[in-house]
Design a protein around this motif. Structure first.
Motif, PDB file in Angstrom:
ATOM      1  N   SER A  26       0.815  -1.214   0.000  1.00  0.00           N
ATOM      2  CA  SER A  26       0.000   0.000   0.000  1.00  0.00           C
ATOM      3  C   SER A  26       0.849   1.264   0.000  1.00  0.00           C
ATOM      4  N   VAL A  27       2.122   1.158   0.341  1.00  0.00           N
ATOM      5  CA  VAL A  27       3.023   2.313   0.263  1.00  0.00           C
ATOM      6  C   VAL A  27       3.260   2.676  -1.202  1.00  0.00           C
ATOM      7  N   PHE A  28       3.241   1.692  -2.077  1.00  0.00           N
ATOM      8  CA  PHE A  28       3.615   1.878  -3.477  1.00  0.00           C
ATOM      9  C   PHE A  28       2.419   1.975  -4.426  1.00  0.00           C
ATOM     10  N   PHE A  29       1.252   1.548  -3.985  1.00  0.00           N
ATOM     11  CA  PHE A  29       0.061   1.541  -4.837  1.00  0.00           C
ATOM     12  C   PHE A  29      -1.063   2.295  -4.143  1.00  0.00           C
ATOM     13  N   SER A  30      -1.677   3.226  -4.874  1.00  0.00           N
ATOM     14  CA  SER A  30      -2.707   4.071  -4.267  1.00  0.00           C
ATOM     15  C   SER A  30      -4.035   3.329  -4.156  1.00  0.00           C
ATOM     16  N   ARG A  42       2.009   9.759   0.107  1.00  0.00           N
ATOM     17  CA  ARG A  42       2.279   8.336  -0.081  1.00  0.00           C
ATOM     18  C   ARG A  42       3.358   8.128  -1.142  1.00  0.00           C
ATOM     19  N   GLU A  43       3.247   8.846  -2.256  1.00  0.00           N
ATOM     20  CA  GLU A  43       4.253   8.713  -3.313  1.00  0.00           C
ATOM     21  C   GLU A  43       5.632   9.139  -2.829  1.00  0.00           C
ATOM     22  N   GLU A  44       5.701  10.182  -2.031  1.00  0.00           N
ATOM     23  CA  GLU A  44       6.997  10.620  -1.503  1.00  0.00           C
ATOM     24  C   GLU A  44       7.565   9.582  -0.537  1.00  0.00           C
ATOM     25  N   TYR A  69       1.128  -0.083 -15.159  1.00  0.00           N
ATOM     26  CA  TYR A  69       0.304   1.117 -15.211  1.00  0.00           C
ATOM     27  C   TYR A  69       0.070   1.752 -13.847  1.00  0.00           C
ATOM     28  N   TYR A  70       0.309   1.005 -12.788  1.00  0.00           N
ATOM     29  CA  TYR A  70      -0.007   1.510 -11.455  1.00  0.00           C
ATOM     30  C   TYR A  70       1.189   1.377 -10.523  1.00  0.00           C
ATOM     31  N   GLY A  71       1.239   2.269  -9.562  1.00  0.00           N
ATOM     32  CA  GLY A  71       2.225   2.179  -8.495  1.00  0.00           C
ATOM     33  C   GLY A  71       3.512   2.925  -8.755  1.00  0.00           C
ATOM     34  N   GLY A  74      10.817   1.829  -8.765  1.00  0.00           N
ATOM     35  CA  GLY A  74      12.136   2.415  -8.970  1.00  0.00           C
ATOM     36  C   GLY A  74      12.179   3.916  -8.707  1.00  0.00           C
ATOM     37  N   GLY A  75      11.259   4.410  -7.901  1.00  0.00           N
ATOM     38  CA  GLY A  75      11.229   5.828  -7.585  1.00  0.00           C
ATOM     39  C   GLY A  75      10.405   6.660  -8.551  1.00  0.00           C
ATOM     40  N   TYR A  76       9.763   6.018  -9.526  1.00  0.00           N
ATOM     41  CA  TYR A  76       8.950   6.738 -10.511  1.00  0.00           C
ATOM     42  C   TYR A  76       7.480   6.390 -10.328  1.00  0.00           C
ATOM     43  N   THR A  77       6.655   7.406 -10.276  1.00  0.00           N
ATOM     44  CA  THR A  77       5.221   7.194 -10.133  1.00  0.00           C
ATOM     45  C   THR A  77       4.626   6.802 -11.474  1.00  0.00           C
ATOM     46  N   GLU A  78       3.392   6.342 -11.427  1.00  0.00           N
ATOM     47  CA  GLU A  78       2.712   5.967 -12.666  1.00  0.00           C
ATOM     48  C   GLU A  78       2.593   7.168 -13.611  1.00  0.00           C
TER      49      GLU A  78
END
Length: 91
Positions: A26-30, A42-44, A69-71, A74-78
């Motif tokens: 859940s830290v990586f996926f909204s 959350r993304e930060e 497509y989600y999450g 590697g430090g990059y958001t969708e």
């Protein structure tokens, strides 16, 4: 006819060294409907984990190559991955 297959372990072995291994995803996926400041926080938090990760580069490459497509990968958001894909597709 003999078919040659390529071992897939090499495609996935980077995950064994991931800083996020075993963490709650859940830290990586909204969650559905997450927006605004909550999403940015959350993304930060995810990016902070990725910054210290020894395999953030292969993780980011995997996400781009497999069109995740989600999450955050590697430090990059969708959103960032989609923008990078649009730039690449224009070239």
């Amino acid at each position: 006819m003999k078919t040659r297959t390529r071992p897939l372990l090499g495609d996935w072995e980077w995950q064994a060294e991931a800083a996020c291994r075993g963490m709650d995803s859940s830290v990586f996926f909204s969650p559905a409907g997450e927006r605004g400041p909550a999403r940015r926080r959350r993304e930060e938090a995810a990016r902070e984990i990725c910054r210290s990760c020894p395999v953030s580069d292969p993780c980011a490459r995997f996400a781009q190559a497999s069109q995740q497509y989600y999450g955050t990968w590697g430090g990059y958001t969708e959103t960032e991955r989609r923008a990078a894909a649009r730039v690449r597709n224009r070239k």
